[in-house]
Design a protein around this motif. Sequence first.
Motif, short mmCIF file in Angstrom:
data_model
loop_
_atom_site.label_atom_id
_atom_site.label_comp_id
_atom_site.label_asym_id
_atom_site.label_seq_id
_atom_site.Cartn_x
_atom_site.Cartn_y
_atom_site.Cartn_z
N ARG A 36 21.20 -7.53 100.21
CA ARG A 36 20.50 -6.25 100.09
C ARG A 36 20.63 -5.74 98.66
O ARG A 36 21.52 -6.19 97.94
CB ARG A 36 21.03 -5.23 101.08
CG ARG A 36 22.49 -4.90 100.88
CD ARG A 36 23.08 -4.09 102.03
NE ARG A 36 23.20 -4.93 103.20
CZ ARG A 36 22.66 -4.66 104.39
NH1 ARG A 36 22.03 -3.54 104.59
NH2 ARG A 36 22.80 -5.47 105.40
N PRO A 37 19.78 -4.82 98.25
CA PRO A 37 19.86 -4.30 96.87
C PRO A 37 21.12 -3.46 96.68
O PRO A 37 21.69 -2.92 97.64
CB PRO A 37 18.60 -3.43 96.73
CG PRO A 37 18.23 -3.07 98.12
CD PRO A 37 18.68 -4.22 99.00
N SER A 38 21.54 -3.35 95.43
CA SER A 38 22.77 -2.60 95.12
C SER A 38 22.56 -1.09 95.11
O SER A 38 23.50 -0.34 95.30
CB SER A 38 23.31 -3.03 93.76
OG SER A 38 22.46 -2.59 92.72
N GLY A 39 21.36 -0.66 94.86
CA GLY A 39 21.10 0.77 94.73
C GLY A 39 21.33 1.31 93.32
O GLY A 39 21.14 2.49 93.07
N ASP A 53 21.27 5.16 94.03
CA ASP A 53 20.88 5.66 95.34
C ASP A 53 22.12 5.54 96.22
O ASP A 53 22.55 4.43 96.56
CB ASP A 53 19.73 4.82 95.89
CG ASP A 53 19.28 5.28 97.25
OD1 ASP A 53 20.12 5.33 98.17
OD2 ASP A 53 18.08 5.57 97.41
N ALA A 55 22.92 6.13 99.39
CA ALA A 55 22.83 5.48 100.71
C ALA A 55 22.70 3.97 100.55
O ALA A 55 23.36 3.20 101.26
CB ALA A 55 21.67 6.05 101.50
N THR A 56 21.87 3.54 99.62
CA THR A 56 21.68 2.10 99.39
C THR A 56 22.96 1.47 98.86
O THR A 56 23.35 0.37 99.29
CB THR A 56 20.51 1.87 98.40
OG1 THR A 56 19.33 2.47 98.94
CG2 THR A 56 20.26 0.38 98.18
N PHE A 57 23.63 2.17 97.95
CA PHE A 57 24.89 1.65 97.41
C PHE A 57 25.95 1.54 98.50
O PHE A 57 26.70 0.56 98.55
CB PHE A 57 25.38 2.54 96.26
CG PHE A 57 26.57 2.00 95.53
CD1 PHE A 57 26.47 0.88 94.73
CD2 PHE A 57 27.81 2.61 95.67
CE1 PHE A 57 27.58 0.37 94.06
CE2 PHE A 57 28.93 2.11 95.01
CZ PHE A 57 28.81 0.98 94.19
N GLU A 59 25.46 1.00 101.69
CA GLU A 59 25.12 -0.16 102.52
C GLU A 59 25.48 -1.46 101.80
O GLU A 59 25.97 -2.41 102.42
CB GLU A 59 23.64 -0.15 102.86
CG GLU A 59 23.25 0.96 103.83
CD GLU A 59 21.75 1.02 104.06
OE1 GLU A 59 21.02 0.12 103.58
OE2 GLU A 59 21.31 1.98 104.72
N PHE A 60 25.24 -1.50 100.50
CA PHE A 60 25.57 -2.67 99.68
C PHE A 60 27.08 -2.94 99.73
O PHE A 60 27.52 -4.05 100.01
CB PHE A 60 25.10 -2.41 98.25
CG PHE A 60 25.51 -3.42 97.22
CD1 PHE A 60 24.96 -4.70 97.23
CD2 PHE A 60 26.41 -3.10 96.22
CE1 PHE A 60 25.30 -5.64 96.26
CE2 PHE A 60 26.76 -4.03 95.25
CZ PHE A 60 26.21 -5.30 95.28
#
Length: 74
Positions: A36-39, A53, A55-57, A59-60
Amino acid sequence: MSHYFSIGGTGVRNPSNGPGTLFTRLAEALVPLAGRPSGIGVTPGDPDDHPIDGATFAEFVGALVAEYERAMPM
Protein backbone atom coordinates in the motif's frame (compact mmCIF):
# COMPACT_ATOMS: atom_id res chain seq x y z
CA MET A 1 18.53 22.84 4.56
CA SER A 2 16.04 20.38 5.94
CA HIS A 3 12.94 18.40 5.12
CA TYR A 4 9.55 19.41 6.49
CA PHE A 5 6.95 16.76 7.34
CA SER A 6 3.41 17.77 8.27
CA ILE A 7 0.06 16.15 8.91
CA GLY A 8 -2.99 18.30 8.30
CA GLY A 9 -0.79 21.39 8.05
CA THR A 10 0.85 20.80 11.43
CA GLY A 11 4.61 20.23 11.42
CA VAL A 12 5.52 16.88 12.94
CA ARG A 13 9.17 16.45 11.97
CA ASN A 14 11.92 18.67 10.58
CA PRO A 15 15.13 16.64 10.14
CA SER A 16 18.18 17.79 8.20
CA ASN A 17 18.51 16.67 4.58
CA GLY A 18 20.40 13.42 5.26
CA PRO A 19 17.91 11.86 7.69
CA GLY A 20 14.95 13.37 5.82
CA THR A 21 16.06 11.82 2.54
CA LEU A 22 16.75 8.51 4.28
CA PHE A 23 13.26 8.49 5.80
CA THR A 24 11.46 9.20 2.51
CA ARG A 25 13.55 6.73 0.50
CA LEU A 26 13.17 4.01 3.12
CA ALA A 27 9.41 4.52 3.19
CA GLU A 28 9.28 4.32 -0.62
CA ALA A 29 11.38 1.14 -0.58
CA LEU A 30 8.95 -0.46 1.89
CA VAL A 31 5.83 0.32 -0.17
CA PRO A 32 5.99 -3.02 -2.08
CA LEU A 33 6.39 -4.96 1.19
CA ALA A 34 3.43 -3.16 2.78
CA GLY A 35 1.36 -3.50 -0.38
CA ARG A 36 0.00 0.00 0.00
CA PRO A 37 1.16 3.62 -0.39
CA SER A 38 3.08 5.28 2.42
CA GLY A 39 0.99 8.43 2.55
CA ILE A 40 4.13 10.59 2.39
CA GLY A 41 3.78 13.14 -0.38
CA VAL A 42 5.91 15.86 -1.94
CA THR A 43 4.73 19.40 -2.51
CA PRO A 44 5.05 20.29 -6.21
CA GLY A 45 7.96 22.68 -6.68
CA ASP A 46 9.33 22.02 -3.18
CA PRO A 47 11.00 18.59 -2.91
CA ASP A 48 11.82 19.20 0.76
CA ASP A 49 8.18 19.64 1.85
CA HIS A 50 6.35 16.39 2.62
CA PRO A 51 2.68 16.50 3.59
CA ILE A 52 1.64 13.19 5.14
CA ASP A 53 -1.84 11.72 4.87
CA GLY A 54 -2.23 10.52 8.46
CA ALA A 55 -4.77 7.76 7.77
CA THR A 56 -2.79 6.36 4.85
CA PHE A 57 0.45 6.50 6.83
CA ALA A 58 -1.19 4.68 9.76
CA GLU A 59 -2.37 1.90 7.43
CA PHE A 60 1.11 1.70 5.89
CA VAL A 61 2.78 1.36 9.30
CA GLY A 62 0.13 -1.16 10.38
CA ALA A 63 0.83 -3.30 7.32
CA LEU A 64 4.57 -3.20 8.03
CA VAL A 65 4.03 -4.20 11.66
CA ALA A 66 1.78 -7.08 10.57
CA GLU A 67 4.44 -8.24 8.09
CA TYR A 68 7.09 -8.08 10.80
CA GLU A 69 4.91 -10.09 13.18
CA ARG A 70 4.36 -12.76 10.51
CA ALA A 71 8.09 -12.99 9.89
CA MET A 72 9.06 -13.18 13.58
CA PRO A 73 7.36 -16.22 15.14
CA MET A 74 7.03 -16.04 18.89
